[in-house]
Scaffold this motif. Structure first.
Motif, PDB file in Angstrom:
ATOM      1  N   PHE A  16       0.888  -1.171   0.000  1.00 32.82           N
ATOM      2  CA  PHE A  16       0.000   0.000   0.000  1.00 32.82           C
ATOM      3  C   PHE A  16       0.915   1.206   0.000  1.00 32.82           C
ATOM      4  O   PHE A  16       1.597   1.443   1.000  1.00 32.82           O
ATOM      5  CB  PHE A  16      -0.892   0.015   1.239  1.00 32.82           C
ATOM      6  CG  PHE A  16      -1.877  -1.114   1.306  1.00 32.82           C
ATOM      7  CD1 PHE A  16      -2.993  -1.143   0.465  1.00 32.82           C
ATOM      8  CD2 PHE A  16      -1.708  -2.148   2.218  1.00 32.82           C
ATOM      9  CE1 PHE A  16      -3.914  -2.181   0.534  1.00 32.82           C
ATOM     10  CE2 PHE A  16      -2.630  -3.186   2.288  1.00 32.82           C
ATOM     11  CZ  PHE A  16      -3.728  -3.203   1.448  1.00 32.82           C
ATOM     12  N   ALA A  21       2.748  -4.381   3.200  1.00 33.43           N
ATOM     13  CA  ALA A  21       1.779  -4.884   4.185  1.00 33.43           C
ATOM     14  C   ALA A  21       1.941  -6.386   4.344  1.00 33.43           C
ATOM     15  O   ALA A  21       1.879  -6.908   5.454  1.00 33.43           O
ATOM     16  CB  ALA A  21       0.362  -4.542   3.738  1.00 33.43           C
ATOM     17  N   ASN A  41      -0.038  -4.999  16.014  1.00 32.04           N
ATOM     18  CA  ASN A  41      -0.819  -4.131  15.127  1.00 32.04           C
ATOM     19  C   ASN A  41      -0.018  -3.797  13.883  1.00 32.04           C
ATOM     20  O   ASN A  41       1.172  -3.496  13.970  1.00 32.04           O
ATOM     21  CB  ASN A  41      -1.155  -2.809  15.820  1.00 32.04           C
ATOM     22  CG  ASN A  41      -2.225  -2.998  16.873  1.00 32.04           C
ATOM     23  OD1 ASN A  41      -2.991  -3.965  16.832  1.00 32.04           O
ATOM     24  ND2 ASN A  41      -2.266  -2.092  17.829  1.00 32.04           N
ATOM     25  N   GLY A  42      -0.690  -3.863  12.737  1.00 31.74           N
ATOM     26  CA  GLY A  42      -0.032  -3.479  11.495  1.00 31.74           C
ATOM     27  C   GLY A  42       0.894  -4.540  10.926  1.00 31.74           C
ATOM     28  O   GLY A  42       1.609  -4.292   9.958  1.00 31.74           O
ATOM     29  N   ALA A  43       0.876  -5.746  11.503  1.00 36.20           N
ATOM     30  CA  ALA A  43       1.791  -6.811  11.069  1.00 36.20           C
ATOM     31  C   ALA A  43       1.452  -7.343   9.681  1.00 36.20           C
ATOM     32  O   ALA A  43       2.299  -7.937   9.015  1.00 36.20           O
ATOM     33  CB  ALA A  43       1.770  -7.956  12.077  1.00 36.20           C
ATOM     34  N   GLY A  44       0.195  -7.145   9.267  1.00 39.03           N
ATOM     35  CA  GLY A  44      -0.215  -7.638   7.954  1.00 39.03           C
ATOM     36  C   GLY A  44      -1.163  -8.833   8.027  1.00 39.03           C
ATOM     37  O   GLY A  44      -1.498  -9.422   6.998  1.00 39.03           O
ATOM     38  N   HIS A 211      -5.003 -11.082  18.088  1.00 40.99           N
ATOM     39  CA  HIS A 211      -3.884 -10.310  18.640  1.00 40.99           C
ATOM     40  C   HIS A 211      -3.203 -11.071  19.760  1.00 40.99           C
ATOM     41  O   HIS A 211      -1.999 -11.010  19.930  1.00 40.99           O
ATOM     42  CB  HIS A 211      -4.383  -8.996  19.269  1.00 40.99           C
ATOM     43  CG  HIS A 211      -4.889  -8.032  18.278  1.00 40.99           C
ATOM     44  ND1 HIS A 211      -4.090  -7.106  17.680  1.00 40.99           N
ATOM     45  CD2 HIS A 211      -6.124  -7.854  17.770  1.00 40.99           C
ATOM     46  CE1 HIS A 211      -4.817  -6.388  16.846  1.00 40.99           C
ATOM     47  NE2 HIS A 211      -6.042  -6.827  16.882  1.00 40.99           N
TER      48      HIS A 211
HETATM   49  P1  ATP Z   1      -4.203  -5.195  13.289  1.00 38.83           P
HETATM   50  O1  ATP Z   1      -3.830  -6.244  14.263  1.00 38.83           O
HETATM   51  O2  ATP Z   1      -4.034  -3.813  13.813  1.00 38.83           O
HETATM   52  O3  ATP Z   1      -5.512  -5.429  12.615  1.00 38.83           O
HETATM   53  P2  ATP Z   1      -2.811  -6.355  11.027  1.00 38.83           P
HETATM   54  O4  ATP Z   1      -1.705  -7.251  11.445  1.00 38.83           O
HETATM   55  O5  ATP Z   1      -4.076  -6.985  10.642  1.00 38.83           O
HETATM   56  O6  ATP Z   1      -3.042  -5.251  12.143  1.00 38.83           O
HETATM   57  P3  ATP Z   1      -2.953  -5.013   8.502  1.00 38.83           P
HETATM   58  O7  ATP Z   1      -4.278  -4.416   8.825  1.00 38.83           O
HETATM   59  O8  ATP Z   1      -2.928  -6.124   7.525  1.00 38.83           O
HETATM   60  O9  ATP Z   1      -2.224  -5.479   9.833  1.00 38.83           O
HETATM   61  O10 ATP Z   1      -2.003  -3.834   8.012  1.00 38.83           O
HETATM   62  C1  ATP Z   1      -0.679  -4.050   7.538  1.00 38.83           C
HETATM   63  C2  ATP Z   1      -0.110  -2.718   7.026  1.00 38.83           C
HETATM   64  O11 ATP Z   1      -0.777  -2.350   5.825  1.00 38.83           O
HETATM   65  C3  ATP Z   1      -0.300  -1.568   7.979  1.00 38.83           C
HETATM   66  O12 ATP Z   1       0.847  -0.734   7.883  1.00 38.83           O
HETATM   67  C4  ATP Z   1      -1.517  -0.853   7.426  1.00 38.83           C
HETATM   68  O13 ATP Z   1      -1.486   0.520   7.767  1.00 38.83           O
HETATM   69  C5  ATP Z   1      -1.395  -1.083   5.945  1.00 38.83           C
HETATM   70  N1  ATP Z   1      -2.705  -1.170   5.262  1.00 38.83           N
HETATM   71  C6  ATP Z   1      -3.608  -2.151   5.414  1.00 38.83           C
HETATM   72  N2  ATP Z   1      -4.676  -1.955   4.624  1.00 38.83           N
HETATM   73  C7  ATP Z   1      -4.441  -0.794   3.948  1.00 38.83           C
HETATM   74  C8  ATP Z   1      -5.183  -0.038   2.969  1.00 38.83           C
HETATM   75  N3  ATP Z   1      -6.366  -0.443   2.510  1.00 38.83           N
HETATM   76  N4  ATP Z   1      -4.614   1.099   2.523  1.00 38.83           N
HETATM   77  C9  ATP Z   1      -3.413   1.516   2.969  1.00 38.83           C
HETATM   78  N5  ATP Z   1      -2.675   0.855   3.885  1.00 38.83           N
HETATM   79  C10 ATP Z   1      -3.168  -0.284   4.370  1.00 38.83           C
END
Ligand code: ATP
Length: 254
Positions: A16, A21, A41-44, A211
């Protein structure tokens, strides 16, 4: 047990803007097991979940489900192939009754795009079967007395039970659960964990995003730890919990 992956993925990337991501070299998900996808958080985690379920497109990468190449398939086609996911109870779904939420599950993951008023045309003469299956599942998840209530009136834990029940309408072989324990009180958490184990006991494959490692360690057969888009560790929950470097760096103190 002998390795028998239901999903094999390699070289899966999703960016992104400038952010990687998801950047997963290799991932296998074992058939008939409960796999937890965890990480900060934000791990993907959510992004990988969306890619595998057909709700997002990878930039590059290939993966198979049940031996068939499925990257690039839509969520509806994944559902038809036997992989379903849960949906959080959105505003639109909250305004529908519990039983109509269940019936919607039978339309294989087209979910909230479908208005309740369109349901009869989608069932194509299978009303009786679908309704019987819906009540059977509501009973199993102890929601049968709520069938005619609005889904929005359910407690946090009951919503999670409904999300899980709705996903089972199409008799999937693999169930993908999106934070199945989020916002659930401790009493219902035990019941949810029991239901997840029940899916595995019936032979289904389960993959879920969470989480909190401590919440899931007792039911998971395998834990995949993600950070900054990559898989940084994986193994049985005991092994992951004993890996102090992984716990300190990625899983936090509880
Ligand atoms: P959480 O536990 O907070 O839900 P996560 O591990 O599910 O986090 P993701 O939501 O997959 O992590 O996000 C991974 C990265 O990609 C983060 O830096 C997030 O900001 C970015 N990201 C995710 N979706 C988008 C999008 N639609 N547009 C821009 N950036 C995105």
């Amino acid at each position: 047990p002998k390795p028998d992956p239901i999903i094999v993925a390699s070289g899966v990337r999703r960016t992104f803007g400038g952010i990687h991501a998801v950047d997963v070299e290799h991932l296998e998900v074992q058939r008939g097991a409960i796999t937890a996808l965890i990480g900060p958080n934000g791990a993907g985690k959510t992004t990988l979940f969306n890619l595998l379920t057909g709700f997002d497109r990878a930039d590059v990468g290939e993966w198979s489900f049940e031996g068939q190449p499925v990257h690039g398939r839509t969520a509806a086609r994944m559902a038809a192939a036997g992989m379903v996911r849960t949906f959080q109870l959105t505003k639109a779904l909250s305004r529908m009754t519990v039983i109509d939420n269940m019936r919607l599950g039978a339309t294989a993951q087209r979910g909230e795009n479908v208005l309740a008023s369109l349901l009869p045309t989608l069932w194509r003469g299978q009303e009786a079967d679908i309704t019987a299956r819906a009540y059977e599942l509501l009973e199993r998840f102890k929601l049968d007395t709520k069938a005619d209530d609005f889904a929005g009136s359910l407690s946090g834990g009951q919503r999670k039970l409904l999300e899980m029940a709705r996903a089972l309408m199409t008799r999937p072989t693999m169930v993908m659960l999106d934070e199945p324990m989020a916002g659930v009180n401790p009493a219902l958490t035990q019941s949810l964990l029991g239901h997840i184990q029940g899916l595995r006991d019936e032979g289904m494959t389960v993959l879920f995003v969470e989480h909190d490692m401590h919440m899931v360690r007792h039911i998971s057969d395998w834990v995949v730890v993600m950070a900054e888009g990559r898989i940084v560790a994986e193994g049985p929950p005991e092994t992951i919990m004993q890996d102090q470097a992984v716990v300190d760096a990625y899983l936090g103190a509880h």
